[in-house]
Scaffold this active site. Structure first.
Site, PDB file in Angstrom:
ATOM      1  N   LYS A   1       0.918  -1.269  -0.143  1.00 17.10           N
ATOM      2  CA  LYS A   1       0.084   0.113   0.112  1.00 17.10           C
ATOM      3  C   LYS A   1       1.035   1.385   0.099  1.00 17.10           C
ATOM      4  O   LYS A   1       2.040   1.315   0.878  1.00 17.10           O
ATOM      5  CB  LYS A   1      -1.051  -0.178   1.292  1.00 17.10           C
ATOM      6  CG  LYS A   1      -1.910   1.107   1.362  1.00 17.10           C
ATOM      7  CD  LYS A   1      -2.741   0.833   2.564  1.00 17.10           C
ATOM      8  CE  LYS A   1      -4.060   1.762   2.537  1.00 17.10           C
ATOM      9  NZ  LYS A   1      -4.956   1.767   3.632  1.00 17.10           N
TER      10      LYS A   1
ATOM     11  N   SER B   1      -9.884   1.601   2.988  1.00 17.84           N
ATOM     12  CA  SER B   1      -8.789   2.649   2.009  1.00 17.84           C
ATOM     13  C   SER B   1      -8.152   1.541   1.187  1.00 17.84           C
ATOM     14  O   SER B   1      -7.415   2.242   0.303  1.00 17.84           O
ATOM     15  CB  SER B   1      -8.162   3.671   2.915  1.00 17.84           C
ATOM     16  OG  SER B   1      -7.477   2.834   3.546  1.00 17.84           O
TER      17      SER B   1
ATOM     18  N   SER C   1     -10.384  -0.571   7.003  1.00 12.35           N
ATOM     19  CA  SER C   1      -9.695  -0.298   5.644  1.00 12.35           C
ATOM     20  C   SER C   1      -8.927  -1.763   4.973  1.00 12.35           C
ATOM     21  O   SER C   1      -8.653  -1.826   3.940  1.00 12.35           O
ATOM     22  CB  SER C   1      -8.692   0.744   5.752  1.00 12.35           C
ATOM     23  OG  SER C   1      -9.285   1.909   5.709  1.00 12.35           O
TER      24      SER C   1
END
Lengths: 484, 95
Positions: free
Chosen positions: A76, A151, A175
């Site tokens: 990420k 997210s 997330s």
């Protein structure tokens, strides 16, 4: 090859039926060939990946490989990667080259893993749909008109589209678990303090926790064993030994007490979703688990409390972006205040601005007690609910989300509707507990996630409970139609 | 809870965010609806409840006051939009 699990790929590399260079080239080729459809990567690190792969093959040839030597992974874009652009999906950091590696990245490098690239996400991890990214939304491989969740939406889409065998994520209010649920993956958010936050760009420091998204619980165990552990550089890291997460995967579930909170099965849950979750629980009962009815009476207050605590911490954390030391700087500022205001105003997206302003308001003179202090007290009540529940059960189960993936644009105009899509995940972050989401079937061909919540530092049991379900069911082995 | 555009202006100033005139009413509406959500907390009496700041109630860990970092000034300043002679440049603050 792309459908193989990390455990299988480790075996192939060890037995030299494939090399890391071959594996890495194949995944890079696949990303370059098909990621335009998903937009799951912000940066593909081709050169570094190939260099890491060549080094991995040398180590494997010498027989001194570590646990992940030669395994390609995606990270990420919230984790700092030395010498590589690290954006947090914000215009603010579009030009930011991290000067150091996050502890998590350092650990994966030491374990021999290969970094394929940095994945797309909601801007500064603020969002539940991956639509707030400066680099555009990510498409769900299960339905390209649908969001992948957020997210950590880029990590989820990349693993679901078989562009990487596993990826890192972070979970502040759901997330990791929510995108895992919407993309048919296994995701784990560990106990707060289990994984170092050093070099993980801060959103809400008392809630943020790094974890992984994979296709199986066994793979999650392998990756978590690399990530987890005490780090003196993170002042909230917990100094406690890390279990061998693979050691208990095969434990029998006879006598496991599963708590079902009635608040997770109320009218907010879609009926078809509810029936899939009930089916999953029946599988556990057949495997010898016992069902215990529990209550989490304050869980309805978790979203309201979260939207004080997370924005308050975010407004403080994001004050570092000033247009001076790093990040975006506006053109021709007339004075220092103009420099601050326009650099921030021009580089932050609407959702980030909303949260900074909510947090600023909640912490401003005269409002602190009514909002921030009140929210911290509600947080205590929510935490106490879980403590009482774990007196009666070993794990808590329920849905990860109230519905399957929604369509792009469906909720992006109404922040509160978007916030409520995390209604079942947020309480876990407020309490700091570990939790997972695992694939549990489909409604109208879109994936359904089963959430499993554990007691503090009980990741080993969570992974065992998830792994046993994956020995009986094959939901986690399904891949989206139309991916090649 | 209903916030007016002039209150948004004040909050945006505290947060050092430039917000356009046209956006102020949109943010006023958004933030008001978020505060309505937040105020559902008032449904519960928390008079005797101890606030929870750290999920595991861990105290802040301290370390010995010894140098642990090397000087990386040049590397760290590479990310700055404007640096000269090792200094970060900002608009004039003193007349």
């Amino acid at each position: 090859m792309f459908e193989k699990t990390i455990a299988e790929l480790i075996n192939d590399l060890t037995h030299k039926t494939v090399s890391s260079v071959e594996l890495t080239e194949a995944f890079l080729h696949r990303i370059n060939h098909s990621d335009a459809e998903y937009n799951s990567f912000i940066t593909v690190t081709t050169e570094q990946a190939m260099q890491q792969a060549r080094q991995a093959d040398q180590r494997l040839a010498r027989g001194d490989g570590e646990s992940l030597t030669g395994i390609p992974l995606a990270h990420k874009d919230i984790f700092c990667t030395k010498g590589i652009k690290t954006t947090c999906a914000s215009k603010m950091l579009d030009n930011f080259i991290a000067p150091y590696d996050a502890t998590v990245i350092e650990k994966f490098n030491q374990a021999g893993a290969v970094t394929l690239g940095k994945t797309n996400m909601d801007e500064f991890a603020m969002g539940s749909s991956n639509e707030t990214s400066f680099y555009g939304p990510v498409k769900n491989p299960w339905g390209k008109n649908h969001v992948p969740g957020g997210s950590s939406g880029g990590s989820a889409a990349a693993v679901a589209a078989l562009l990487a065998p596993g990826a890192t994520g972070t979970d502040t209010g759901g997330s990791i678990r929510q995108p895992a649920a919407l993309c048919n993956l296994t995701g784990i958010k560990p106990t707060y303090g289990r994984v170092s936050r050093w070099g993980m760009i801060a959103f809400a420091s008392s809630l943020d926790q790094g974890g992984v998204m994979t296709r199986t619980a066994e793979d999650a165990a392998i990756l978590l064993n690399v990530m987890a552990g005490f780090d003196s550089k993170d002042s909230t890291s917990i100094n406690q030994p890390v279990d061998d997460y693979r050691a208990n995967l095969n434990n029998d579930l006879t006598g496991l007490r599963i708590g079902l909170p009635k608040e997770f099965f109320d009218e907010k849950l879609d009926n078809q979703m509810a029936s899939k979750i009930q089916d999953a629980i029946k599988v556990y009962q057949q495997a010898g688990a016992e069902i215990v009815d529990i209550e989490l009476p304050h869980s309805a207050l978790s979203v309201p409390a979260y939207y004080v605590i997370a924005p308050a911490e975010c407004s403080s954390n994001l004050s570092r972006y000033d247009g001076v030391r790093f990040g975006y700087r506006c053109e021709n500022p007339i004075d220092l205040e103009d420099l601050y205001k326009r650099s921030r105003g021009e580089a932050f997206g609407a959702e980030v601005k909303r949260r900074i302003m909510i947090g600023t308001y909640a912490l401003s003179a005269g409002y602190y007690d009514a909002y921030y202090l009140k929210a911290q007290k509600v947080r205590q009540l929510i935490s106490n609910d879980f403590k009482a529940a774990f007196e009666k059960c070993d794990v808590i189960m329920g849905p990860t989300t109230p519905d399957t993936a929604f369509e792009l644009g469906e909720k992006s105009q109404d922040p509160v509707t978007m916030y409520l899509s995390d209604i079942y995940t947020i309480a876990v972050n407020l309490a700091g507990l570990p939790a997972m989401s695992i694939p549990a079937g489909f409604v109208n061909d879109m994936p359904v996630g089963l959430q499993i919540i554990g007691n503090y530092f009980d990741e080993s049991r969570l992974l065992n409970v998830a792994h046993q379900y994956q020995q009986i069911t094959d939901w986690h082995q399904q891949t989206p139609a139309g991916i090649c | 809870m209903s916030l007016q555009p002039n209150e948004i202006e004040k909050i945006a100033h505290l947060a050092r965010l430039a917000i356009s005139e046209t956006d102020k009413s949109v943010y006023a509406e958004n933030l008001s609806s978020i505060l309505d959500l937040v105020e559902q907390m008032n449904a519960v009496n928390t008079a005797d409840i101890v606030p929870l700041a750290h999920p595991l109630n861990e105290p802040q860990r301290l370390r010995d006051d010894v140098t642990s970092e090397t000087d990386q000034r040049e590397l760290l300043q590479e990310n700055s939009p404007t640096v000269e002679k090792g200094l970060f440049l900002v608009p004039k603050v003193l007349e």
